[in-house]
Design a protein around this motif. Structure first.
Motif, PDB file in Angstrom:
ATOM      1  N   THR A   5       0.867  -1.185   0.000  1.00 46.00           N
ATOM      2  CA  THR A   5       0.000   0.000   0.000  1.00 46.00           C
ATOM      3  C   THR A   5       0.899   1.230   0.000  1.00 46.00           C
ATOM      4  O   THR A   5       1.823   1.332   0.814  1.00 46.00           O
ATOM      5  CB  THR A   5      -0.904   0.026   1.244  1.00 46.00           C
ATOM      6  N   THR A  34      -8.440  10.425  -3.414  1.00 49.98           N
ATOM      7  CA  THR A  34      -9.395  10.729  -2.348  1.00 49.98           C
ATOM      8  C   THR A  34      -9.850  12.182  -2.392  1.00 49.98           C
ATOM      9  O   THR A  34     -10.953  12.503  -1.974  1.00 49.98           O
ATOM     10  CB  THR A  34      -8.804  10.429  -0.957  1.00 49.98           C
ATOM     11  N   VAL A 117     -13.552   7.788   4.741  1.00 46.85           N
ATOM     12  CA  VAL A 117     -12.430   6.946   5.199  1.00 46.85           C
ATOM     13  C   VAL A 117     -12.831   5.476   5.185  1.00 46.85           C
ATOM     14  O   VAL A 117     -12.043   4.603   4.790  1.00 46.85           O
ATOM     15  CB  VAL A 117     -11.949   7.376   6.600  1.00 46.85           C
ATOM     16  N   LYS A 118     -14.067   5.169   5.584  1.00 46.78           N
ATOM     17  CA  LYS A 118     -14.546   3.782   5.545  1.00 46.78           C
ATOM     18  C   LYS A 118     -14.484   3.232   4.125  1.00 46.78           C
ATOM     19  O   LYS A 118     -14.041   2.098   3.899  1.00 46.78           O
ATOM     20  CB  LYS A 118     -15.985   3.699   6.060  1.00 46.78           C
ATOM     21  N   GLN A 120     -12.591   4.342   1.663  1.00 42.91           N
ATOM     22  CA  GLN A 120     -11.190   4.277   1.223  1.00 42.91           C
ATOM     23  C   GLN A 120     -10.487   3.045   1.790  1.00 42.91           C
ATOM     24  O   GLN A 120      -9.717   2.376   1.086  1.00 42.91           O
ATOM     25  CB  GLN A 120     -10.471   5.565   1.637  1.00 42.91           C
ATOM     26  N   GLN A 121     -10.739   2.747   3.040  1.00 40.02           N
ATOM     27  CA  GLN A 121     -10.099   1.580   3.657  1.00 40.02           C
ATOM     28  C   GLN A 121     -10.569   0.289   2.987  1.00 40.02           C
ATOM     29  O   GLN A 121      -9.780  -0.642   2.810  1.00 40.02           O
ATOM     30  CB  GLN A 121     -10.398   1.555   5.157  1.00 40.02           C
ATOM     31  N   LYS A 122     -11.835   0.236   2.613  1.00 40.69           N
ATOM     32  CA  LYS A 122     -12.355  -0.945   1.930  1.00 40.69           C
ATOM     33  C   LYS A 122     -11.688  -1.118   0.567  1.00 40.69           C
ATOM     34  O   LYS A 122     -11.367  -2.242   0.160  1.00 40.69           O
ATOM     35  CB  LYS A 122     -13.870  -0.838   1.763  1.00 40.69           C
ATOM     36  N   GLU A 125      -8.177  -2.915   0.876  1.00 45.97           N
ATOM     37  CA  GLU A 125      -8.042  -4.152   1.642  1.00 45.97           C
ATOM     38  C   GLU A 125      -7.101  -5.165   0.983  1.00 45.97           C
ATOM     39  O   GLU A 125      -6.394  -5.900   1.658  1.00 45.97           O
ATOM     40  CB  GLU A 125      -9.425  -4.787   1.851  1.00 45.97           C
ATOM     41  N   LYS A 127      -4.536  -4.512  -0.938  1.00 43.70           N
ATOM     42  CA  LYS A 127      -3.238  -3.878  -1.233  1.00 43.70           C
ATOM     43  C   LYS A 127      -3.092  -3.640  -2.738  1.00 43.70           C
ATOM     44  O   LYS A 127      -4.057  -3.677  -3.476  1.00 43.70           O
ATOM     45  CB  LYS A 127      -2.084  -4.694  -0.658  1.00 43.70           C
ATOM     46  N   ILE A 136      -3.928  10.004   4.463  1.00 42.08           N
ATOM     47  CA  ILE A 136      -3.850   8.596   4.062  1.00 42.08           C
ATOM     48  C   ILE A 136      -2.852   7.832   4.931  1.00 42.08           C
ATOM     49  O   ILE A 136      -3.146   6.745   5.427  1.00 42.08           O
ATOM     50  CB  ILE A 136      -3.469   8.462   2.569  1.00 42.08           C
ATOM     51  N   VAL A 140      -6.067   6.781   7.231  1.00 43.69           N
ATOM     52  CA  VAL A 140      -6.665   5.750   6.378  1.00 43.69           C
ATOM     53  C   VAL A 140      -5.827   4.474   6.378  1.00 43.69           C
ATOM     54  O   VAL A 140      -6.341   3.379   6.611  1.00 43.69           O
ATOM     55  CB  VAL A 140      -6.853   6.265   4.932  1.00 43.69           C
ATOM     56  N   PHE A 141      -4.522   4.614   6.111  1.00 42.57           N
ATOM     57  CA  PHE A 141      -3.616   3.453   6.090  1.00 42.57           C
ATOM     58  C   PHE A 141      -2.375   3.745   6.937  1.00 42.57           C
ATOM     59  O   PHE A 141      -1.269   3.922   6.405  1.00 42.57           O
ATOM     60  CB  PHE A 141      -3.195   3.118   4.656  1.00 42.57           C
TER      61      PHE A 141
END
Length: 229
Positions: A5, A34, A117-118, A120-122, A125, A127, A136, A140-141
């Protein structure tokens, strides 16, 4: 080959999206802008009259967040994924100065950040992703294998943005763009929720006097070293 990532943060108009797109293409990774997501929410708020130069009804925006559907769709003609708001391609409209003048205020709303953010994180997942924005590497990461923090002088960034807008046919003045850059810097850095800051383990890149090729070569080599580590 191992996938990682890559999180790219930094101030507005530092070329984060440009380098992120180049890097994603070179590595055959997914690229996520984003900033486009926050710009699309801002455009929604502007169209609904929730925000203008005199007021910002945060509550009206928050209660209508469930009416916002964001999607990236790849456009082969331009070579990157464009932003869709409720099924409409808004890629061009979200890049205007009108949206730029309000996006930092909208992005400072905790409920907006939480929702995006939810998402973006999905997206990250699995990578193999390059994502750029303001938080970020910090939010986020936070466990991203490679984090970059982009900066440049406000004057250099404003001139780059000014030239981009003029080339697109927008009627803007350099002074207006510089004020926008400075205002966004302040809001982004001083908001209570997820302020813009450099992650402790991020690699800093000041590209005030750096050409695009030199910047890409340095960052691509860094990414390859991280992948092969």
């Amino acid at each position: 080959m191992k996938k990682i990532t890559i999180a790219i943060d930094g101030f507005s108009s530092t070329g984060k999206s440009t380098i992120a797109k180049q890097l994603a293409n070179a590595l055959e990774y997914i690229y996520v802008d984003t900033g486009a997501m926050y710009r699309a929410v801002t455009l929604f708020a502007l169209r609904k009259g929730f925000i203008n130069e005199d007021s910002f009804s945060i509550n009206d925006l928050v209660v209508n967040l469930d009416k916002i559907e964001l999607q990236f769709e790849y456009n082969e003609a331009v070579g990157f994924a464009e932003m869709y708001l409720n099924g409409e391609n808004v890629e061009k409209e979200i890049r205007t100065m009108k949206v730029s003048n309000y996006v930092s205020k909208v992005a400072a709303v905790p409920e907006v950040r939480y929702q995006l953010v939810k998402q973006q994180q999905k997206m990250g997942e699995a990578k193999g992703i390059v994502m750029d924005g303001r938080d970020i590497g910090t939010v986020v990461f936070p466990d991203a294998e490679l984090k970059l923090f982009m900066s440049a002088s406000p004057e250099k960034r404003a001139m780059r943005r000014y030239k981009e807008l003029i080339e697109k046919g927008d009627d803007v003045k350099y002074e207006e763009v510089l004020r926008n850059v400075q205002n966004r810097d302040y809001i982004d850095s001083h908001r209570e929720d997820s302020p813009l800051r450099q992650a402790e383990d991020a690699v800093a890149f000041d590209n005030s006097d750096m050409g695009l090729k030199e910047q890409f070569d340095r960052i691509y080599n860094l990414a390859q070293r991280t992948i092969n580590a």
